[in-house]
Design an enzyme around this catalytic site. Sequence first.
Site, PDB file in Angstrom:
ATOM      1  N   ARG A 146      -7.919  49.570  -0.562  1.00 18.79           N
ATOM      2  CA  ARG A 146      -7.868  48.925   0.738  1.00 18.79           C
ATOM      3  C   ARG A 146      -7.543  47.440   0.557  1.00 18.79           C
ATOM      4  O   ARG A 146      -7.878  46.848  -0.472  1.00 18.79           O
ATOM      5  CB  ARG A 146      -9.215  49.062   1.458  1.00 18.79           C
ATOM      6  N   LYS A 170     -16.589  50.429   0.175  1.00 16.21           N
ATOM      7  CA  LYS A 170     -17.581  50.329   1.240  1.00 16.21           C
ATOM      8  C   LYS A 170     -18.986  50.518   0.679  1.00 16.21           C
ATOM      9  O   LYS A 170     -19.226  51.410  -0.119  1.00 16.21           O
ATOM     10  CB  LYS A 170     -17.293  51.380   2.320  1.00 16.21           C
ATOM     11  N   HIS A 241      -3.011  49.484   5.833  1.00 14.78           N
ATOM     12  CA  HIS A 241      -3.314  50.733   5.129  1.00 14.78           C
ATOM     13  C   HIS A 241      -2.075  51.567   4.805  1.00 14.78           C
ATOM     14  O   HIS A 241      -2.195  52.643   4.212  1.00 14.78           O
ATOM     15  CB  HIS A 241      -4.273  51.585   5.973  1.00 14.78           C
ATOM     16  N   ARG A 244      -1.709  52.519   1.224  1.00 19.50           N
ATOM     17  CA  ARG A 244      -2.820  53.410   0.850  1.00 19.50           C
ATOM     18  C   ARG A 244      -2.508  54.840   1.296  1.00 19.50           C
ATOM     19  O   ARG A 244      -2.679  55.793   0.522  1.00 19.50           O
ATOM     20  CB  ARG A 244      -4.110  52.902   1.490  1.00 19.50           C
ATOM     21  N   TYR A 276      -4.666  63.847   4.366  1.00 19.24           N
ATOM     22  CA  TYR A 276      -3.416  63.532   3.680  1.00 19.24           C
ATOM     23  C   TYR A 276      -2.675  64.778   3.199  1.00 19.24           C
ATOM     24  O   TYR A 276      -1.617  64.657   2.587  1.00 19.24           O
ATOM     25  CB  TYR A 276      -3.689  62.627   2.479  1.00 19.24           C
TER      26      TYR A 276
END
Length: 295
Positions: A146, A170, A241, A244, A276
């Site tokens: 990120r 995170k 993003h 990513r 994805y």
Amino acid sequence: METIIEEYLRFIQIEKGLSSNTIGAYRRDLKKYQDYMTEHHISHIDFIDRQLIQECLGHLIDQGQSAKSIARFISTIRSFHQFAIREKYAAKDPTVLLDSPKYDKKLPDVLNVDEVLALLETPDLNKINGYRDRTMLELLYATGMRVSELIHLELENVNLIMGFVRVFGKGDKERIVPLGDAVIEYLTTYIETIRPQLLKKTVTEVLFLNMHGKPLSRQAIWKMIKQNGVKANIKKTLTPHTLRHSFATHLLENGADLRAVQEMLGHSDISTTQLYTHVSKSQIRKMYNQFHPRA
């Protein structure tokens, strides 16, 4: 109610270890919630009922809030009311029978390989900031990290000899992501030659710096990505993003293991990574032609 909100935000920061960005989102949702209740003269948390919350949600919908934003808002206030009961600030939870709206989890546009290469090749390598930008773009695509993780990378997090980067995601969750030869080459030159020129008299371990020797902001990197996207003549919508998403999609399209991609992305839930697994129609046709005995 303001005091309870501040106590709740302190709780999720200390006990849950949420990132400052996530806490900021919680704070904004609860500010909207508090403002609405204040406008309706609600002086105590126990005066809030389900009907009032539904009216609040209707107000947000009228303001043009998306289903996804409403779902997050409901999740926030539900967690807040559960905290209030647990800490004896409230006697009842008005969110118990509240339903969250359903929304389609959609990915932003994913770049194909040619578009990624065009984006990577846009920065001017003859300029200090151009070489830095190329290195950052290479690293974002090579690791899928990120932008918020990129700006907090420090020198000690990068091991060029072993070929990996240590990323803190995170909740400060740590993961190790491998590096390919191309990005190692750019990182080596950046660290040895470019970064010292950016550093000047500043003392910092942060890897990527602006022209004043200070850490880059998320906004600065977002702006850089968008500007280079325009120069590369990419028509798709670019976000922080985008690389990513492209990283994950390209890995899975080429047969990478879903669990391995989950690990590299730092997803706690594999269902997030499964987003994805959408494969382009041309990729499906290619696989069909390659593997079906009667194709």
